[in-house]
Scaffold this active site. Structure first.
Site, short mmCIF file in Angstrom:
data_model
loop_
_atom_site.label_atom_id
_atom_site.label_comp_id
_atom_site.label_asym_id
_atom_site.label_seq_id
_atom_site.Cartn_x
_atom_site.Cartn_y
_atom_site.Cartn_z
N SER A 558 0.84 -1.19 0.00
CA SER A 558 0.00 0.00 0.00
C SER A 558 0.89 1.25 0.00
O SER A 558 1.69 1.44 -0.91
CB SER A 558 -0.96 -0.04 1.19
N ASP A 643 -9.53 -4.00 -5.38
CA ASP A 643 -8.94 -3.22 -4.31
C ASP A 643 -9.64 -1.87 -4.18
O ASP A 643 -9.76 -1.12 -5.15
CB ASP A 643 -7.45 -2.99 -4.59
N HIS A 678 -7.85 -5.26 -1.36
CA HIS A 678 -6.65 -4.74 -0.71
C HIS A 678 -6.04 -5.73 0.27
O HIS A 678 -4.83 -5.83 0.40
CB HIS A 678 -7.01 -3.44 0.01
#
Length: 706
Positions: A558, A643, A678
Site C-alpha cells: 500500500s 482493491d 486490498h
C-alpha cells in the site's frame, strides 16, 4: 521481450535459479496528455484504468492483467514445488482447531473458534459461565460457502443481549451490508442495510441502530444514519452529513453505555458529536466545534469527559471537562504534554484509566487509579516488543486484558489485576510442531539518516547467523499516516528465518514510532524523508555486515508499496529484489482524481496536486512519474482487481511502464488476484498462498530450492 536471468549465487555455493525464457506481456501504448501548472506529461498507460472507470477498453484491461498472471505463473513454474512446500509448512504451524480467549460482556462470555480444515470461524457465546451451553451466533464457515471472498465484521450485540448486528462483504471492496439476527429464535431479520462501513451501534432501546453510510463511488464515509428495526433502510434518517470530503467519519458508543459518539476527523483536525444512548431520537450535540490543526478524542467516565488532544501539545495531552460544559474553555489538564512521550490512547474503566504511551519508540501502559491519581507502569522485559490493551468491554472491572508480542514471542494474552498488580498469561499463540524462542535472536539497532536523525531498526534472525555480508535480508517498511510498525511475531516468517534470512523492520519517519514529530517529518512536503530513511537503513545494514546489495531485499504494501517504488528509482543498485504489494505508485494521477476512493481524504497526507507546490513535490517522488532508462532490481508486484484502497491500475501502469523503459534483464513479475481486494484472500489459510509466492520469489533469487 525475452528474459533469461541467472541470479547472483550466494557465497554458500547454492545453485542459482534459472528463470525460463518466456516473452513478457507488452501493454498497448495509448498516449494521454495531462497538462497542469504549465507542465505537460504524456501518460502512455492511462487507459489501464478503464475497468475501474467502466470505459471502452475494460476487456483489454482484463486481458492484459490475465496475460501478466500467465507470465508470472510461467516464470515461477519451477518454484511450484517450493511454493507448495512453503504453504504446507506455514499452514502446518497453524492450530486448525482453536479458540480465542473468551471475554465477558453484559452477562455473557464471547469467543470465536475454528475447526480443522475450515477457512473461517464460528462466533459463539456462553451465558454467565464458561461451563454453560454454547450458543453459535454466526457460523461463518457455513455462511461463506459458495463465495470466493467472504468477510464478516462489526459484531454488535444489543444491550438486552437478544439481537446481533453484523456486516458482510462478499466483494472485497470494504462495502458491507449490515444484517440483524434474532439470537433467541435464530432468525435473520428482513433488515438489510447495504453500502456501509460494516460497524454499527445500538441505542439503549434495543431497536435503533446507528451506522456509517459510504458513497457508492468514492467509498467515502459521508453520512451517519439511524435505522429502526423493521423499517426499509431506504427511509433511514440522516443524523449527520459530513460536508468536508477530506474527513473520515464514524459512530461509536461509550464503554459505560451512556453516550453515542459521532467522530469526524482528518489528518489535522477533528470534531465529536454526542447523544445520550437512552434518547436515540434526540439531536447530537457538538462537543467542541472543529478547530484549525487540532485533533481531539472523547472518552466518558462516570461523571465527566476526558479529552485526548494535541491542542498546543504536539505529542498530545489529556484533559477533562464536566458533562454539561464540553467546550474548550472548560477543559482542565489531567496529564500534561511531554516532549519525549507520545500519548496515544486512553482506555476507561469505572475506577481506573489505562494510558497507552510511546517513549523511545516503544509502547508503555500506565495504569492510573481514579480515586487517588496513583499511577504505575507494566513491565514487559524485552528490548523490542508490541503491547496494547486488547478486548476490555466491561466498564466496572478492575482487570485489564492486554496483548503482548515481539519478533520472537508469539502473540500472548494477559490478564492484569490493576489493584494487586498481578498478571496471568491466559493464552499464547501455539506454533504447531514446536517453536523454541531460544533458537532466534532479536535486536534493536539505530541507523543514522543523511540529516543525522537516528532511525530505529528491529530485526530477527536464527541463532548462528554470521555478519559477513553473505546472508539474505528482507527489510520491511511503511512510513505513512502516523502508522507505527511495531515488531510482532509471525509463524509464517519462520520459513524465511529457517532458510537463513534476516528479517528487519525500518521504523522510518512518516510513522509515529518516535512521537508525533516523527510523523510530521515524513508527510506532505517532507515525504522524501521516508524514502531516504529507508535507503539509509539498508546501507547501514550492509555496512554492519548483516547483508550486502547482492542479498538485500525490500518489501512494503500500500503506502509501503509507494516506499518500495520510490527507493527503486532513488537507489536501484542497493537492492537485489523488491516486493511491492498493492502499491500506491501513481501518486499524482490518483490525487488528481476525486472519484477514486480515499483521494480527498488524503490531501493532508500527500498534498493536493491542484496546488502547484504540492504537485511539483509529489511528482518529484511518485514512482510512476520517475521511471528512467536504467537498471532496476528484480521486482515482484501483487495487486487485487477489486482493491478499494489502491486501485489495481496503479501497479498495472507502473509495471507496464517499467517493462518498456528499464535497461536491465532482471525479472519483473505482477500477480493480480482477480477475486480479491486490498487485504487479499479472506480465508485463514488461503492468504498463505500469496505469502508462499513472495517467499518462493525471494528464495529463487537466493538459489534456495528447498
Amino acid at each position: 521481450m525475452s528474459t533469461t536471468l541467472v541470479s547472483c549465487a550466494p557465497k554458500s555455493g547454492r545453485t542459482p535459479y534459472k528463470w525460463p525464457s518466456v516473452d513478457a506481456p507488452t501493454a498497448a501504448v495509448m498516449p494521454h496528455i495531462r497538462t497542469l501548472h504549465g507542465d505537460t506529461v504524456i501518460d502512455n498507460y492511462f487507459w489501464l484504468n478503464d475497468y475501474f472507470k467502466k470505459g471502452p477498453d475494460s476487456a483489454a484491461v482484463i486481458a492484459y492483467l490475465e496475460a501478466e498472471n500467465q507470465y508470472t505463473a510461467a516464470m515461477m513454474k519451477d518454484t511450484e514445488s517450493l511454493q507448495t512446500k512453503l504453504f504446507d509448512e506455514m499452514k502446518s504451524r497453524i492450530k486448525e482447531q482453536d479458540e480465542s480467549v473468551p471475554y465477558f460482556k453484559n452477562g455473557y462470555y464471547y469467543y470465536t473458534r475454528t475447526e480443522e480444515g475450515k477457512q473461517y470461524f464460528k462466533y459463539c457465546r456462553k451465558k454467565g459461565s464458561l461451563e454453560a451451553p454454547e450458543e453459535i451466533l454466526l457460523d461463518v464457515d457455513a455462511m461463506a460457502q459458495g463465495f470466493s471472498y467472504y468477510a464478516v465484521g462489526g459484531f454488535n450485540v444489543s444491550t438486552d443481549n437478544r439481537l446481533l448486528a453484523y456486516g458482510v462483504d462478499t466483494v472485497s471492496r470494504r462495502q458491507y451490508t449490515i444484517h440483524v439476527k434474532n439470537l433467541e429464535t435464530g432468525e435473520t431479520l428482513a433488515d438489510a442495510i447495504p453500502g456501509t462501513s460494516g460497524g454499527s451501534v445500538w441505542a439503549n432501546d434495543n431497536r435503533t441502530l446507528f451506522y456509517t453510510q459510504n458513497n457508492p463511488v468514492t467509498l467515502l464515509t459521508e453520512r451517519i444514519m439511524r435505522h429502526t428495526l423493521g423499517a426499509d433502510s431506504r427511509s433511514d434518517a440522516v443524523v449527520y452529513h459530513e460536508e468536508d470530503n477530506t474527513n473520515y467519519i464514524g459512530v461509536g458508543k461509550a464503554k459505560s453505555g451512556k453516550f453515542i459518539y459521532i467522530y469526524s476527523g482528518g489528518t489535522l483536525s477533528s470534531e465529536t458529536r454526542y447523544l445520550e444512548a437512552d434518547n436515540p431520537m434526540g439531536t447530537f450535540k457538538v462537543f467542541q466545534p472543529r478547530m484549525k490543526d487540532v485533533l481531539y478524542d472523547v472518552t466518558a467516565l462516570e461523571d465527566r469527559f476526558l479529552i485526548l488532544t494535541n491542542q498546543n501539545a504536539k505529542n498530545f495531552k489529556l484533559m477533562e471537562c464536566p458533562f454539561g460544559q464540553t467546550g474548550v474553555a472548560h477543559w482542565a489538564e489531567v496529564i500534561p504534554h511531554r516532549e519525549d512521550v507520545l500519548l496515544e490512547d486512553v482506555d476507561e474503566f469505572k475506577n481506573f484509566l489505562v494510558v497507552s504511551e510511546r517513549k523511545n519508540g516503544l509502547i508503555q501502559l500506565a495504569v492510573r487509579n481514579l480515586s487517588d491519581g496513583a499511577a504505575h507502569y507494566l513491565d514487559f522485559g524485552e528490548e523490542a516488543y508490541t503491547a496494547y490493551p486488547s478486548t476490555n468491554p466491561e466498564y466496572g472491572t478492575s482487570t485489564l486484558r492486554y496483548a503482548y508480542t515481539s519478533l520472537t514471542t508469539p502473540f500472548s494474552t494477559y490478564e492484569y489485576d490493576m489493584n494487586t498488580h498481578e498478571k496471568t498469561l491466559l493464552k499464547q499463540q501455539e506454533v504447531v510442531g514446536g517453536y523454541n524462542v531460544g533458537d532466534y535472536v532479536t535486536e534493536r539497532l539505530y541507523a543514522q539518516a543523511e540529516d543525522g536523525t537516528e532511525v530505529p531498526i528491529s530485526l530477527v534472525y536464527k541463532k548462528g547467523f554470521k555478519k559477513d555480508g553473505s546472508a539474505p535480508l528482507l527489510l520491511y517498511g511503511y512510513g505513512s499516516y502516523g502508522a507505527t510498525m511495531d515488531p510482532s511475531f509471525s509463524a509464517a516468517r519462520l520459513s524465511l528465518l529457517d532458510r537463513g534470512f534476516v528479517y528487519a523492520i525500518a521504523h522510518i519517519r512518516g510513522g509515529q514510532e518516535m512521537g508525533r514529530q516523527w510523523y510530521e517529518d515524513g508527510k506532505m512536503m517532507k515525504k522524501k524523508n521516508t524514502f531516504t530513511d529507508f535507503i539509509d537503513c539498508g546501507r547501514f545494514l550492509v555496512r554492519q555486515g548483516y547483508t550486502s546489495p547482492a542479498h538485500l531485499y525490500a518489501q512494503g504494501g500500500s503506502a509501503g508499496g509507494l516506499l518500495v517504488g520510490a527507493v527503486a528509482n532513488m537507489a536501484p543498485e542497493l537492492w537485489h529484489g523488491l516486493v511491492a504489494q498493492v502499491p500506491f505508485v501513481d501518486v499524482v494521477n490518483t490525487m488528481l482524481d476525486e472519484t477514486i476512493p480515499l483521494t480527498t481524504n488524503e490531501y493532508d497526507e500527500w498534498g493536493n496536486p491542484n496546488n502547484e507546490d504540492a504537485y511539483r513535490y509529489m511528482k518529484s517522488y511518485s514512482p510512476y512519474e520517475n521511471i528512467e532508462a536504467k537498471d532496476y532490481p528484480n521486482i515482484l508486484v501483487t495487486t487485487g482487481l477489486h482493491d478499494s484502497q489502491v486501485q489495481y491500475f496503479e501497479p498495472a501502469k507502473w509495471v507496464a511502464k517499467l517493462r518498456s523503459t528499464k535497461t536491465d534483464n532482471n525479472v519483473l513479475l505482477m500477480k493480480t488476484e482477480m477475486d480479491y481486494g486490498h487485504g487479499g484472500a479472506s480465508g485463514r489459510f488461503d492468504y498463505l498462498k500469496d505469502v508462499a509466492l513472495v517467499y518462493a520469489f525471494l528464495c529463487a533469487l537466493e538459489g534456495i530450492t528447498e
